[in-house]
Motif scaffolding. Structure first.
Motif, mmCIF file in Angstrom:
data_model
loop_
_atom_site.group_PDB
_atom_site.id
_atom_site.type_symbol
_atom_site.label_atom_id
_atom_site.label_comp_id
_atom_site.label_asym_id
_atom_site.label_seq_id
_atom_site.Cartn_x
_atom_site.Cartn_y
_atom_site.Cartn_z
ATOM 1 N N VAL A 290 38.746 21.994 -16.983
ATOM 2 C CA VAL A 290 38.715 22.654 -18.182
ATOM 3 C C VAL A 290 39.747 23.697 -18.296
ATOM 4 O O VAL A 290 39.594 24.658 -17.961
ATOM 5 N N ASP B 121 43.222 22.741 -23.060
ATOM 6 C CA ASP B 121 42.157 21.956 -23.548
ATOM 7 C C ASP B 121 41.422 22.575 -24.563
ATOM 8 O O ASP B 121 41.246 22.292 -25.639
ATOM 9 N N THR C 269 40.885 21.872 -28.702
ATOM 10 C CA THR C 269 39.653 21.697 -29.265
ATOM 11 C C THR C 269 39.241 22.836 -30.325
ATOM 12 O O THR C 269 38.639 22.495 -31.366
ATOM 13 N N SER D 234 43.606 12.963 -29.102
ATOM 14 C CA SER D 234 44.092 14.161 -28.202
ATOM 15 C C SER D 234 42.753 14.628 -27.718
ATOM 16 O O SER D 234 42.605 14.982 -26.425
ATOM 17 N N GLY E 191 42.378 14.248 -23.923
ATOM 18 C CA GLY E 191 42.775 15.787 -23.320
ATOM 19 C C GLY E 191 41.554 16.448 -22.678
ATOM 20 O O GLY E 191 41.775 17.057 -21.791
ATOM 21 N N VAL E 192 40.261 15.976 -22.841
ATOM 22 C CA VAL E 192 39.130 16.727 -22.302
ATOM 23 C C VAL E 192 39.248 16.347 -20.676
ATOM 24 O O VAL E 192 39.013 15.014 -20.410
ATOM 25 N N THR F 41 43.935 16.044 -15.886
ATOM 26 C CA THR F 41 44.920 14.856 -15.709
ATOM 27 C C THR F 41 45.018 14.451 -14.368
ATOM 28 O O THR F 41 44.250 13.598 -13.793
ATOM 29 N N THR G 17 31.762 19.976 -18.181
ATOM 30 C CA THR G 17 32.852 20.046 -19.157
ATOM 31 C C THR G 17 32.724 19.971 -20.816
ATOM 32 O O THR G 17 33.320 20.789 -21.350
ATOM 33 N N VAL H 84 33.611 22.544 -23.811
ATOM 34 C CA VAL H 84 34.352 21.972 -24.860
ATOM 35 C C VAL H 84 33.724 22.074 -26.155
ATOM 36 O O VAL H 84 34.194 22.341 -27.307
#
Length: 416
Positions: free
Chosen positions: A29, A33, A37, A194, A198-199, A202, A237, A241
């Motif tokens: 997180v 990110d 959001t 996205s 994207g959550v 990577t 996570t 978000v």
């Protein structure tokens, strides 16, 4: 942390169990990110909540695969990549070098922003450099157990501050629940992709297997507990978000307030929170912002350094348990230095366009790279009884296609 073994020898989770999943939640997180959001919430309200849930499910599939490979084979994800051919190294080595240089600067700048807002006695770059050095010292001298506990504390701070800020906005529960129904509002397709993609990180997804090893979870006996640990990571996570989406919907969407892209978007939100809910609310959120940025920094300083160390270990034909590639090893510490000191130039002077272009091109391919390679690895004979089931293969194919599209989108934007 407590675990129990059943009669068959499989380790079962107890209520006290906290594993590498807390590190995944802390690292995955990031401020970027949350801003993505936040912007989605400010544009579309709760309409894209379902995409956040989808993103968490996709990352559970990917991280479970990386963890299952490590436990089933007793080898690292890089060992697996190397078995697929030299092409994996041709991609991975430039990526981890360029990524580390650019991310190091971004992470330090990201921690500097909230500290400068809280304590303006020092400029943002100086606070960022101090944060980078502090993070480097923590993971340089600290053992994994210490690092995990620090991540748990930071996650606790994030929970109190970020989720608390969302609660004081008084979320509209009927609209929140309606957002779980998949819909794509006009102009929202890119935001859907996205959010879903994207959550939760990577390259740090692939670091999960290394954190399992550092924890001592290294055999199939830990398979059940790993799966629960991974799921809990993305539940945490998802909570963070969703809390940010709530703030975007309740604080920004209703008033049609726009925020900046990048980490500065969270500073914009801080200003709005102060106007609506007062000085204390804004400062509490800034503390949460700092915890988000700092947890990502130390997570990368530890996890990606372990990945780099494993690459060097294999290149030098050392055994998989070589101390040089573990926490505190010389290869591990070499990458910590790379993440910390060369990027200070970028923190002070800005990032050149050519470097950002290289970072974008290499980064766009990492998630498709991880998804595709996991399809091959998790269906190999080395997995034995832990090979993929059909539904896992379908999930990984969908993940690979989604991230390939997102990567192509990133490249299109980079060259236009």
């Amino acid at each position: 942390m407590a675990t129990r073994a059943d009669e068959a020898g499989e380790v079962r989770p107890s209520w006290k169990l906290i594993g590498p999943g807390i590190v995944v939640a802390a690292t995955g997180v990031g401020a970027a990110d949350l801003v993505a959001t936040l912007i989605a919430g400010s544009k579309f309200g709760y309409a894209l909540l379902w995409a956040v849930v989808l993103g968490c499910l996709l990352k559970i599939i990917l991280v479970e695969g990386a963890g299952r490979w490590t436990l089933a084979t007793g080898t690292s994800i890089y060992d697996g990549w190397a078995k697929l051919g030299v092409w994996t190294s041709i991609y991975f080595v430039p990526y981890i070098i360029v990524w580390g240089f650019v991310y190091g600067a971004a992470a330090m700048a990201g921690t500097g922003l909230p500290l400068n807002a809280l304590f303006p006695v020092l400029p943002t770059p100086v606070w960022g450099i101090i944060s980078g050095i502090a993070g480097a010292l923590l993971v340089w001298f600290g053992r994994y157990a210490t690092f995990e506990k620090v991540c748990a504390v930071l996650v606790g701070i994030m929970f109190v501050c970020v989720v608390g800020a969302a609660i004081i906005t008084v979320p509209n529960l009927p609209q929140l629940l309606a957002g779980l129904v998949p819909t794509i509002p006009d102009g929202g397709a890119v935001n859907v992709l996205s959010l879903a993609g994207g959550v939760g990180g990577t390259i740090t997804l692939a670091a999960y297997g290394y954190w399992l090893r550092e924890k001592g979870w290294s055999t199939p006996r830990f398979m059940k507990v790993m799966r629960i640990d991974n799921t809990m990571a993305y539940v945490i996570t998802g909570i963070f978000v969703v809390a940010t989406l709530i703030m975007g919907a309740e604080v920004l969407y209703s008033a049609q307030v726009a925020v900046s892209s990048g980490d500065k978007g969270l500073l914009d939100l801080t200003n709005v929170l102060q106007e609506r809910y007062g000085f204390i609310a804004s400062k509490v959120f800034l503390v949460g912002f700092w915890a988000v940025a700092m947890s990502s920094l130390i997570g990368v300083w530890n996890g990606v350094s372990l990945m780099f160390a494993d690459f060097v270990r294999r290149a030098r034909s050392e055994p998989v348990d070589s101390p040089n590639a573990r926490t505190g090893g010389k290869y591990y510490r070499a990458y910590i230095l790379w993440l910390t000191f060369p990027p200070m130039i970028l923190v002070a002077l800005g990032r050149p366009d050519w470097l950002i272009l290289a970072y974008t091109v290499l980064g766009a391919f990492f998630m498709p790279f991880l998804g595709l390679t996991l399809i091959f690895l998790l269906n190999s004979k080395a997995m034995g009884q832990w090979r993929n089931r059909w539904w896992a293969n379908v999930g990984l194919v969908l993940v690979a296609v989604l991230f390939f599209y997102l990567g192509f989108n990133e490249l299109t934007k980079a060259f236009t």
